[in-house]
Scaffold this motif. Structure first.
Motif, short mmCIF file in Angstrom:
data_model
loop_
_atom_site.label_atom_id
_atom_site.label_comp_id
_atom_site.label_asym_id
_atom_site.label_seq_id
_atom_site.Cartn_x
_atom_site.Cartn_y
_atom_site.Cartn_z
N MET A 1 71.86 27.08 85.92
CA MET A 1 71.14 27.23 84.68
C MET A 1 71.94 26.51 83.59
N ALA A 2 71.24 25.64 82.85
CA ALA A 2 71.93 24.88 81.80
C ALA A 2 70.92 24.37 80.79
N LEU A 3 71.45 24.00 79.64
CA LEU A 3 70.63 23.33 78.65
C LEU A 3 70.67 21.84 78.92
N LYS A 4 69.55 21.21 78.74
CA LYS A 4 69.42 19.75 78.83
C LYS A 4 68.98 19.26 77.46
N TYR A 5 69.20 17.98 77.21
CA TYR A 5 68.73 17.43 75.94
C TYR A 5 68.42 15.95 76.08
N GLU A 6 67.61 15.49 75.17
CA GLU A 6 67.32 14.06 75.05
C GLU A 6 67.20 13.76 73.56
N ILE A 7 67.78 12.66 73.15
CA ILE A 7 67.68 12.22 71.76
C ILE A 7 66.52 11.25 71.64
N VAL A 8 65.69 11.49 70.62
CA VAL A 8 64.54 10.63 70.34
C VAL A 8 64.72 10.09 68.91
N PRO A 9 65.12 8.83 68.74
CA PRO A 9 65.26 8.29 67.39
C PRO A 9 63.90 8.21 66.70
N VAL A 10 63.84 8.72 65.46
CA VAL A 10 62.57 8.76 64.72
C VAL A 10 62.78 8.28 63.28
N THR A 11 61.70 7.98 62.66
CA THR A 11 61.59 7.54 61.26
C THR A 11 62.19 6.13 61.09
N PRO A 12 61.87 5.50 59.98
CA PRO A 12 62.48 4.20 59.70
C PRO A 12 64.00 4.27 59.61
N PHE A 13 64.55 5.47 59.42
CA PHE A 13 66.00 5.63 59.36
C PHE A 13 66.62 5.75 60.75
N GLU A 14 65.77 5.84 61.80
CA GLU A 14 66.24 5.98 63.18
C GLU A 14 67.18 7.18 63.35
N GLN A 15 66.85 8.28 62.70
CA GLN A 15 67.68 9.48 62.82
C GLN A 15 67.44 10.13 64.18
N ASN A 16 68.40 10.90 64.62
CA ASN A 16 68.35 11.51 65.94
C ASN A 16 67.62 12.85 65.93
N CYS A 17 66.39 12.83 66.36
CA CYS A 17 65.66 14.05 66.68
C CYS A 17 66.06 14.39 68.11
N SER A 18 66.20 15.66 68.42
CA SER A 18 66.61 16.05 69.77
C SER A 18 65.60 17.01 70.39
N LEU A 19 65.37 16.83 71.66
CA LEU A 19 64.66 17.81 72.47
C LEU A 19 65.73 18.54 73.26
N VAL A 20 65.73 19.86 73.19
CA VAL A 20 66.72 20.66 73.90
C VAL A 20 65.94 21.69 74.70
N TRP A 21 66.26 21.79 76.02
CA TRP A 21 65.49 22.70 76.85
C TRP A 21 66.34 23.38 77.91
N CYS A 22 65.82 24.53 78.33
CA CYS A 22 66.40 25.31 79.42
C CYS A 22 65.88 24.73 80.72
N ASP A 23 66.78 24.35 81.62
CA ASP A 23 66.33 23.71 82.86
C ASP A 23 65.70 24.68 83.86
N VAL A 24 65.77 25.98 83.59
CA VAL A 24 65.13 26.97 84.46
C VAL A 24 63.69 27.21 84.02
N THR A 25 63.50 27.47 82.73
CA THR A 25 62.16 27.81 82.23
C THR A 25 61.39 26.62 81.70
N MET A 26 62.09 25.53 81.42
CA MET A 26 61.53 24.33 80.78
C MET A 26 61.03 24.62 79.36
N SER A 27 61.43 25.76 78.80
CA SER A 27 61.15 26.07 77.40
C SER A 27 62.04 25.19 76.54
N ALA A 28 61.46 24.66 75.46
CA ALA A 28 62.17 23.66 74.67
C ALA A 28 62.06 23.94 73.18
N ALA A 29 63.03 23.36 72.47
CA ALA A 29 63.00 23.32 71.00
C ALA A 29 63.12 21.86 70.61
N VAL A 30 62.47 21.51 69.53
CA VAL A 30 62.65 20.19 68.95
C VAL A 30 63.54 20.40 67.72
#
Length: 128
Positions: A1-30
């Motif tokens: 059981m662990a948290l996973k994440y992926e960075i998604v650059p967004v906006t003209p500023f290319e700031q780092n939005c992140s998706l973070v999720w539990c690899d067991v439930t696949m429940s996520a937060a942005v």
């Protein structure tokens, strides 16, 4: 059981939005969805995530510009930022105009965060 994440650059500023999720439930937060919601949603879909909440570190336009729209459209709770950021949240419509971003909505978080608070993502608990 662990948290996973992926960075998604967004906006003209290319700031780092992140998706973070539990690899067991696949429940996520942005985290910090500043804009480009179709790009964020495409990654959520591609990864097979169930988006449960929005976590906001602070309310500058490049981090918070799409929070109101995402929360409203998907009925998602907002956790964070610190209550002292209410000024910036209230100014999101003006910030979006000033920096040429898509129109942004102000909002009220469901929960303000303080240092040392915890947030849950699936079966995982994080301290902020």
């Amino acid at each position: 059981m662990a948290l996973k994440y992926e960075i998604v650059p967004v906006t003209p500023f290319e700031q780092n939005c992140s998706l973070v999720w539990c690899d067991v439930t696949m429940s996520a937060a942005v985290v910090d969805p500043g804009g480009d919601l179709p790009k964020i949603q495409a990654r959520i879909d591609a990864l097979g995530l169930k988006l449960d909440k929005i976590i906001l570190t602070h309310a500058h336009i490049d981090h918070a510009g799409a929070v109101g729209e995402l929360s409203t459209s998907q009925n998602l709770p907002i956790e964070g930022p610190h209550k002292e950021d209410q000024f910036w949240i209230d100014m999101l419509p003006q910030q979006s105009q000033m920096f040429g971003f898509a129109p942004a909505q102000s909002f009220t978080p469901n929960r303000w965060l303080e240092q040392g608070d915890t947030v849950e993502i699936g079966q995982e608990i994080l301290e902020v």
